[in-house]
Design an enzyme around this catalytic site. Structure first.
Site, PDB file in Angstrom:
ATOM      1  N   GLY A  54       0.827  -1.193   0.000  1.00  0.00           N
ATOM      2  CA  GLY A  54       0.000   0.000   0.000  1.00  0.00           C
ATOM      3  C   GLY A  54       0.861   1.243   0.000  1.00  0.00           C
ATOM      4  O   GLY A  54       2.066   1.175   0.243  1.00  0.00           O
ATOM      5  N   GLY A  56       0.803   5.713   0.769  1.00  0.00           N
ATOM      6  CA  GLY A  56       0.129   6.898   1.267  1.00  0.00           C
ATOM      7  C   GLY A  56       0.855   8.127   0.780  1.00  0.00           C
ATOM      8  O   GLY A  56       1.634   8.066  -0.179  1.00  0.00           O
ATOM      9  N   VAL A  61       3.983   1.261   2.326  1.00  0.00           N
ATOM     10  CA  VAL A  61       3.965   0.212   3.338  1.00  0.00           C
ATOM     11  C   VAL A  61       4.288  -1.107   2.663  1.00  0.00           C
ATOM     12  O   VAL A  61       3.723  -1.443   1.613  1.00  0.00           O
ATOM     13  CB  VAL A  61       2.603   0.143   4.050  1.00  0.00           C
ATOM     14  CG1 VAL A  61       2.593  -0.992   5.072  1.00  0.00           C
ATOM     15  CG2 VAL A  61       2.285   1.466   4.730  1.00  0.00           C
ATOM     16  N   LYS A  76       6.512   0.750   7.223  1.00  0.00           N
ATOM     17  CA  LYS A  76       6.167   1.995   6.532  1.00  0.00           C
ATOM     18  C   LYS A  76       7.461   2.744   6.264  1.00  0.00           C
ATOM     19  O   LYS A  76       8.181   3.115   7.193  1.00  0.00           O
ATOM     20  CB  LYS A  76       5.232   2.840   7.395  1.00  0.00           C
ATOM     21  CG  LYS A  76       4.807   4.158   6.746  1.00  0.00           C
ATOM     22  CD  LYS A  76       3.799   4.890   7.629  1.00  0.00           C
ATOM     23  CE  LYS A  76       3.316   6.181   6.975  1.00  0.00           C
ATOM     24  NZ  LYS A  76       2.282   6.866   7.791  1.00  0.00           N
ATOM     25  N   ASP A 173      -7.836  11.604  10.703  1.00  0.00           N
ATOM     26  CA  ASP A 173      -8.046  10.988   9.397  1.00  0.00           C
ATOM     27  C   ASP A 173      -8.816   9.673   9.538  1.00  0.00           C
ATOM     28  O   ASP A 173      -8.454   8.652   8.963  1.00  0.00           O
ATOM     29  CB  ASP A 173      -6.714  10.743   8.689  1.00  0.00           C
ATOM     30  CG  ASP A 173      -6.851  10.735   7.166  1.00  0.00           C
ATOM     31  OD1 ASP A 173      -7.913  11.148   6.656  1.00  0.00           O
ATOM     32  OD2 ASP A 173      -5.901  10.316   6.486  1.00  0.00           O
TER      33      ASP A 173
END
Length: 312
Positions: A54, A56, A61, A76, A173
């Site tokens: 993933g 961001g 990550v 991360k 968030d």
């Protein structure tokens, strides 16, 4: 009891995604390469990055392996462009410290922080639990969720948010893409823009001011202080989305969405689809324009948990 099913329509709202399928790691195309850490050269190279799972804002990550403790972890990693900024290391370290200050079964656990994965260049990183599941944005878009499961997931998210607030933080968030769902639990992740309660919104930090437009509280758009009520508003939108598959306004652009947060009353929570009346009433209160009129996250968690038990 007859389990009522509802199938939310496909989601189109963009969001950061960090996910791992139940049977295999979801492989995504890496945005940047880290050749020196693709495989460890010696036992001193603790973390082996195996596959990106993933990405961001300014980081990725990875599914990784901890060769010291011999276990899978999520790492991360800040991308090189962001890592070159003067305060990049401190910002990621502060995120790790905020995560480490919360011990709760529905908040992701952090294991380690470092600033050099390899010898070639500084690479700030955080290691944390590798969650064997999918994020809620993907899950609810692809599967039919029973009312019972939706209530349980909502209660667990609210319980996690309550724990965040008890630690003196505001997540800022809360959204489906930042909730990982496994077979038996929901876990809140991504504390990248979290701040202490009572902080001022800084115009010099646009990412902190906005977070994700679909879930931002109105007071954050008008210069108000960051309080736990900001997260409760986001939680209310998440619950509305979870039960209906859409946002509580009909808008077509980001600008219209931001204006709606400040000026337009949201659509009332549904009194149909089997949603209990006390849950619908609570959801309406979460979306109040006045932060003082919203319940706290602990009340939200308790109401959803009681509704879950009544339906079970």
């Amino acid at each position: 009891m007859t389990t009522r099913q509802f199938s939310p329509p496909a989601r189109t709202r963009p969001g950061r995604t960090v996910s791992r399928s139940r049977r295999a790691v979801r492989r995504v195309q890496p945005r940047f390469t880290l050749p020196a850490v693709a495989a460890p050269k010696s036992p001193g190279d603790r973390y082996e990055l195996r596959a990106p799972i993933g990405r961001g804002s300014g980081s990725e990550v990875w599914h990784a392996h901890d060769h010291v403790l011999d276990r899978p972890v999520a790492v991360k990693v800040m991308d090189p462009e962001h890592a070159a900024r003067p305060r990049a290391r401190d910002e990621l370290r502060d995120e790790a410290r905020r995560m480490a200050s919360i011990a709760h079964p529905h908040v992701v656990r952090v294991h380690d922080f470092g600033d050099r994965l390899c010898d070639t260049r500084p690479t700030p990183f955080i290691t944390m639990d590798l969650l064997d599941g999918r994020n809620l944005h993907e899950l609810a878009g692809d599967e039919r969720l029973s009312l019972l499961r939706a209530l349980r997931i909502g209660a667990q998210i609210a319980d996690a948010v309550s724990a965040v607030h008890a630690s003196g933080l505001v997540h800022l968030d809360v959204k489906p893409a930042n909730v990982m769902v496994t077979a038996d639990r929901a876990t809140v992740v991504d504390f990248g823009i979290s701040v202490p309660a009572g902080s001022c919104v800084s115009p010099a930090r646009p990412s902190v001011v906005l977070g994700t437009p679909a879930y931002v509280a109105p007071e954050r758009l008008t210069g108000g202080l960051v309080t736990p009520a900001c997260d409760v508003y986001s939680l209310g939108i998440l619950l509305f989305w979870l039960f209906t598959g859409r946002l509580p306004w009909t808008v077509h652009t980001t600008t219209q969405l931001l204006v709606a947060h400040v000026r337009s009353e949201p659509e009332p929570f549904p009194r149909r689809r089997g949603v209990p009346g006390e849950v619908a009433e609570l959801g309406d209160r979460c979306l109040a324009k006045d932060p003082a009129a919203r319940p706290d996250a602990r009340e939200v968690a308790g109401t959803l948990a009681r509704a879950f038990l009544a339906e079970a």
